[in-house]
Design a protein around this motif. Sequence first.
Motif, PDB file in Angstrom:
ATOM      1  N   LEU A 113       0.812  -1.213   0.000  1.00  0.00           N
ATOM      2  CA  LEU A 113       0.000   0.000   0.000  1.00  0.00           C
ATOM      3  C   LEU A 113       0.846   1.264   0.000  1.00  0.00           C
ATOM      4  N   ALA A 114       2.046   1.193   0.570  1.00  0.00           N
ATOM      5  CA  ALA A 114       2.927   2.363   0.593  1.00  0.00           C
ATOM      6  C   ALA A 114       3.289   2.808  -0.823  1.00  0.00           C
ATOM      7  N   LYS A 115       3.285   1.866  -1.757  1.00  0.00           N
ATOM      8  CA  LYS A 115       3.605   2.202  -3.148  1.00  0.00           C
ATOM      9  C   LYS A 115       2.621   3.230  -3.696  1.00  0.00           C
ATOM     10  N   LEU A 116       1.369   3.141  -3.272  1.00  0.00           N
ATOM     11  CA  LEU A 116       0.348   4.078  -3.740  1.00  0.00           C
ATOM     12  C   LEU A 116       0.619   5.506  -3.266  1.00  0.00           C
ATOM     13  N   ALA A 117       1.303   5.637  -2.123  1.00  0.00           N
ATOM     14  CA  ALA A 117       1.579   6.952  -1.545  1.00  0.00           C
ATOM     15  C   ALA A 117       2.884   7.558  -2.056  1.00  0.00           C
ATOM     16  N   THR A 118       3.592   6.865  -2.922  1.00  0.00           N
ATOM     17  CA  THR A 118       4.906   7.328  -3.381  1.00  0.00           C
ATOM     18  C   THR A 118       4.898   8.793  -3.830  1.00  0.00           C
ATOM     19  N   PRO A 119       3.970   9.225  -4.673  1.00  0.00           N
ATOM     20  CA  PRO A 119       4.012  10.630  -5.111  1.00  0.00           C
ATOM     21  C   PRO A 119       3.884  11.624  -3.950  1.00  0.00           C
ATOM     22  N   LEU A 120       3.162  11.244  -2.923  1.00  0.00           N
ATOM     23  CA  LEU A 120       2.982  12.123  -1.768  1.00  0.00           C
ATOM     24  C   LEU A 120       4.226  12.190  -0.891  1.00  0.00           C
ATOM     25  N   LEU A 121       5.089  11.186  -0.990  1.00  0.00           N
ATOM     26  CA  LEU A 121       6.282  11.116  -0.152  1.00  0.00           C
ATOM     27  C   LEU A 121       7.482  11.849  -0.747  1.00  0.00           C
ATOM     28  N   VAL A 122       7.421  12.157  -2.022  1.00  0.00           N
ATOM     29  CA  VAL A 122       8.575  12.771  -2.696  1.00  0.00           C
ATOM     30  C   VAL A 122       9.044  14.058  -2.006  1.00  0.00           C
ATOM     31  N   PRO A 123       8.161  15.003  -1.660  1.00  0.00           N
ATOM     32  CA  PRO A 123       8.655  16.212  -0.985  1.00  0.00           C
ATOM     33  C   PRO A 123       9.344  15.920   0.348  1.00  0.00           C
ATOM     34  N   ALA A 124       8.797  14.982   1.125  1.00  0.00           N
ATOM     35  CA  ALA A 124       9.403  14.634   2.411  1.00  0.00           C
ATOM     36  C   ALA A 124      10.769  13.985   2.214  1.00  0.00           C
ATOM     37  N   LEU A 125      10.912  13.200   1.163  1.00  0.00           N
ATOM     38  CA  LEU A 125      12.205  12.581   0.879  1.00  0.00           C
ATOM     39  C   LEU A 125      13.233  13.634   0.464  1.00  0.00           C
ATOM     40  N   GLY A 126      12.805  14.646  -0.269  1.00  0.00           N
ATOM     41  CA  GLY A 126      13.703  15.740  -0.625  1.00  0.00           C
ATOM     42  C   GLY A 126      14.184  16.487   0.610  1.00  0.00           C
ATOM     43  N   SER A 127      13.279  16.746   1.534  1.00  0.00           N
ATOM     44  CA  SER A 127      13.655  17.406   2.794  1.00  0.00           C
ATOM     45  C   SER A 127      14.596  16.538   3.606  1.00  0.00           C
ATOM     46  N   LEU A 128      14.323  15.244   3.627  1.00  0.00           N
ATOM     47  CA  LEU A 128      15.207  14.306   4.324  1.00  0.00           C
ATOM     48  C   LEU A 128      16.603  14.334   3.704  1.00  0.00           C
ATOM     49  N   GLY A 129      16.673  14.402   2.378  1.00  0.00           N
ATOM     50  CA  GLY A 129      17.953  14.486   1.694  1.00  0.00           C
ATOM     51  C   GLY A 129      18.706  15.752   2.053  1.00  0.00           C
ATOM     52  N   ASP A 130      18.002  16.868   2.154  1.00  0.00           N
ATOM     53  CA  ASP A 130      18.642  18.133   2.530  1.00  0.00           C
ATOM     54  C   ASP A 130      19.229  18.056   3.936  1.00  0.00           C
ATOM     55  N   GLU A 131      18.467  17.490   4.855  1.00  0.00           N
ATOM     56  CA  GLU A 131      18.937  17.368   6.236  1.00  0.00           C
ATOM     57  C   GLU A 131      20.108  16.388   6.318  1.00  0.00           C
ATOM     58  N   ALA A 132      20.025  15.284   5.582  1.00  0.00           N
ATOM     59  CA  ALA A 132      21.132  14.316   5.573  1.00  0.00           C
ATOM     60  C   ALA A 132      22.392  14.944   4.980  1.00  0.00           C
ATOM     61  N   GLN A 133      22.245  15.772   3.977  1.00  0.00           N
ATOM     62  CA  GLN A 133      23.406  16.451   3.392  1.00  0.00           C
ATOM     63  C   GLN A 133      24.085  17.323   4.447  1.00  0.00           C
ATOM     64  N   ARG A 134      23.290  18.048   5.206  1.00  0.00           N
ATOM     65  CA  ARG A 134      23.837  18.928   6.244  1.00  0.00           C
ATOM     66  C   ARG A 134      24.577  18.138   7.316  1.00  0.00           C
ATOM     67  N   THR A 135      23.959  17.061   7.820  1.00  0.00           N
ATOM     68  CA  THR A 135      24.591  16.298   8.893  1.00  0.00           C
ATOM     69  C   THR A 135      25.768  15.470   8.377  1.00  0.00           C
ATOM     70  N   LEU A 136      25.674  14.985   7.143  1.00  0.00           N
ATOM     71  CA  LEU A 136      26.786  14.239   6.551  1.00  0.00           C
ATOM     72  C   LEU A 136      27.985  15.155   6.353  1.00  0.00           C
ATOM     73  N   GLN A 137      27.744  16.350   5.842  1.00  0.00           N
ATOM     74  CA  GLN A 137      28.828  17.317   5.656  1.00  0.00           C
ATOM     75  C   GLN A 137      29.507  17.613   6.991  1.00  0.00           C
ATOM     76  N   ALA A 138      28.731  17.854   8.020  1.00  0.00           N
ATOM     77  CA  ALA A 138      29.285  18.170   9.341  1.00  0.00           C
ATOM     78  C   ALA A 138      30.116  17.010   9.882  1.00  0.00           C
ATOM     79  N   ALA A 139      29.633  15.788   9.708  1.00  0.00           N
ATOM     80  CA  ALA A 139      30.366  14.619  10.209  1.00  0.00           C
ATOM     81  C   ALA A 139      31.676  14.420   9.451  1.00  0.00           C
ATOM     82  N   LEU A 140      31.641  14.574   8.125  1.00  0.00           N
ATOM     83  CA  LEU A 140      32.850  14.351   7.320  1.00  0.00           C
ATOM     84  C   LEU A 140      33.905  15.418   7.558  1.00  0.00           C
ATOM     85  N   GLU A 141      33.488  16.607   7.937  1.00  0.00           N
ATOM     86  CA  GLU A 141      34.447  17.675   8.237  1.00  0.00           C
ATOM     87  C   GLU A 141      35.247  17.376   9.507  1.00  0.00           C
TER      88      GLU A 141
END
Length: 146
Positions: A113-141
Amino acid sequence: MPTVTRTVHSPAPVGTVQAYLRDFTNAEEWDAGTISCTPVDDTPLGVGKQWRNVSEFRGRETTLIYTLERDDPGHLRIVGRNKTVTSEDDLVLTADGPGTTLTYTATFTFHGLAKLATPLLVPALGSLGDEAQRTLQAALEKLPVT
Protein backbone atom coordinates in the motif's frame (compact mmCIF):
# COMPACT_ATOMS: atom_id res chain seq x y z
CA MET A 1 10.86 5.27 -7.58
CA PRO A 2 12.06 8.45 -5.86
CA THR A 3 15.76 9.22 -5.88
CA VAL A 4 17.63 11.79 -3.82
CA THR A 5 21.20 12.77 -4.75
CA ARG A 6 23.44 15.06 -2.73
CA THR A 7 27.15 15.91 -2.91
CA VAL A 8 29.39 16.79 0.02
CA HIS A 9 33.10 17.37 0.50
CA SER A 10 35.52 16.20 3.17
CA PRO A 11 39.05 17.41 3.75
CA ALA A 12 39.92 13.78 4.64
CA PRO A 13 41.31 11.40 2.01
CA VAL A 14 39.08 8.88 0.21
CA GLY A 15 40.30 5.91 2.27
CA THR A 16 39.44 7.62 5.57
CA VAL A 17 35.99 8.68 4.37
CA GLN A 18 35.25 5.22 2.94
CA ALA A 19 36.32 3.49 6.17
CA TYR A 20 34.03 5.78 8.16
CA LEU A 21 31.02 5.23 5.88
CA ARG A 22 31.64 1.48 5.51
CA ASP A 23 30.80 1.06 9.20
CA PHE A 24 27.10 1.83 9.04
CA THR A 25 26.86 2.22 12.82
CA ASN A 26 28.28 5.68 12.09
CA ALA A 27 24.94 6.55 10.47
CA GLU A 28 23.93 7.63 13.97
CA GLU A 29 26.35 10.55 13.50
CA TRP A 30 25.83 11.44 9.85
CA ASP A 31 22.22 10.55 9.00
CA ALA A 32 19.79 13.05 10.48
CA GLY A 33 16.91 10.54 10.48
CA THR A 34 18.77 7.71 12.22
CA ILE A 35 17.89 7.12 15.86
CA SER A 36 20.02 3.99 16.30
CA CYS A 37 22.06 1.69 14.10
CA THR A 38 23.45 -1.54 15.53
CA PRO A 39 25.05 -4.63 14.00
CA VAL A 40 22.70 -7.57 13.59
CA ASP A 41 25.46 -9.94 14.67
CA ASP A 42 29.22 -9.99 15.27
CA THR A 43 30.32 -10.94 11.76
CA PRO A 44 33.33 -8.95 10.57
CA LEU A 45 32.89 -5.70 8.69
CA GLY A 46 32.68 -6.39 4.97
CA VAL A 47 30.25 -7.24 2.18
CA GLY A 48 27.28 -9.04 3.72
CA LYS A 49 27.51 -7.24 7.08
CA GLN A 50 24.08 -6.21 8.37
CA TRP A 51 22.77 -3.52 10.70
CA ARG A 52 19.40 -2.84 12.31
CA ASN A 53 18.65 0.82 11.63
CA VAL A 54 15.85 2.60 13.48
CA SER A 55 14.97 5.91 11.84
CA GLU A 56 12.31 8.55 12.07
CA PHE A 57 10.50 9.55 8.90
CA ARG A 58 7.49 11.87 8.91
CA GLY A 59 7.10 11.54 12.67
CA ARG A 60 7.12 7.74 12.69
CA GLU A 61 9.79 5.27 13.64
CA THR A 62 10.72 2.62 11.11
CA THR A 63 13.21 -0.21 11.25
CA LEU A 64 15.17 -1.47 8.26
CA ILE A 65 17.83 -4.14 8.04
CA TYR A 66 20.72 -2.70 6.02
CA THR A 67 23.28 -4.86 4.23
CA LEU A 68 26.64 -3.76 2.87
CA GLU A 69 26.29 -5.07 -0.69
CA ARG A 70 29.26 -3.41 -2.38
CA ASP A 71 32.63 -2.30 -1.03
CA ASP A 72 34.96 -1.39 -3.88
CA PRO A 73 37.60 1.34 -3.82
CA GLY A 74 35.66 4.58 -4.11
CA HIS A 75 32.23 2.92 -4.08
CA LEU A 76 29.92 1.64 -1.36
CA ARG A 77 26.38 0.32 -1.69
CA ILE A 78 24.29 -0.24 1.42
CA VAL A 79 20.71 -1.48 1.02
CA GLY A 80 18.00 -1.37 3.68
CA ARG A 81 14.82 -3.41 3.56
CA ASN A 82 11.58 -3.93 5.40
CA LYS A 83 8.09 -4.90 4.23
CA THR A 84 7.23 -1.31 3.25
CA VAL A 85 10.37 0.05 1.57
CA THR A 86 13.74 -0.78 0.07
CA SER A 87 16.29 2.00 0.51
CA GLU A 88 19.37 1.74 -1.71
CA ASP A 89 22.26 4.00 -0.69
CA ASP A 90 24.93 4.35 -3.35
CA LEU A 91 28.04 6.26 -2.27
CA VAL A 92 30.68 7.27 -4.80
CA LEU A 93 33.89 8.76 -3.43
CA THR A 94 36.39 10.60 -5.60
CA ALA A 95 39.68 12.26 -4.72
CA ASP A 96 39.45 16.03 -4.76
CA GLY A 97 42.95 17.29 -4.10
CA PRO A 98 43.89 15.92 -0.70
CA GLY A 99 40.21 15.58 0.23
CA THR A 100 37.17 13.68 -0.98
CA THR A 101 34.01 14.49 -2.87
CA LEU A 102 31.16 12.18 -1.95
CA THR A 103 28.12 11.78 -4.17
CA TYR A 104 25.36 10.11 -2.18
CA THR A 105 22.33 8.73 -4.00
CA ALA A 106 19.41 7.22 -2.11
CA THR A 107 16.73 5.40 -4.10
CA PHE A 108 13.48 4.40 -2.42
CA THR A 109 11.20 1.64 -3.67
CA PHE A 110 7.93 1.41 -1.77
CA HIS A 111 6.01 -1.86 -1.50
CA GLY A 112 2.39 -2.80 -0.92
CA LEU A 113 0.00 0.00 0.00
CA ALA A 114 2.93 2.36 0.59
CA LYS A 115 3.61 2.20 -3.15
CA LEU A 116 0.35 4.08 -3.74
CA ALA A 117 1.58 6.95 -1.55
CA THR A 118 4.91 7.33 -3.38
CA PRO A 119 4.01 10.63 -5.11
CA LEU A 120 2.98 12.12 -1.77
CA LEU A 121 6.28 11.12 -0.15
CA VAL A 122 8.57 12.77 -2.70
CA PRO A 123 8.66 16.21 -0.98
CA ALA A 124 9.40 14.63 2.41
CA LEU A 125 12.21 12.58 0.88
CA GLY A 126 13.70 15.74 -0.62
CA SER A 127 13.65 17.41 2.79
CA LEU A 128 15.21 14.31 4.32
CA GLY A 129 17.95 14.49 1.69
CA ASP A 130 18.64 18.13 2.53
CA GLU A 131 18.94 17.37 6.24
CA ALA A 132 21.13 14.32 5.57
CA GLN A 133 23.41 16.45 3.39
CA ARG A 134 23.84 18.93 6.24
CA THR A 135 24.59 16.30 8.89
CA LEU A 136 26.79 14.24 6.55
CA GLN A 137 28.83 17.32 5.66
CA ALA A 138 29.29 18.17 9.34
CA ALA A 139 30.37 14.62 10.21
CA LEU A 140 32.85 14.35 7.32
CA GLU A 141 34.45 17.67 8.24
CA LYS A 142 35.42 16.14 11.60
CA LEU A 143 37.33 13.19 10.11
CA PRO A 144 41.11 13.15 10.47
CA VAL A 145 42.92 14.65 7.50
CA THR A 146 46.02 12.46 7.68
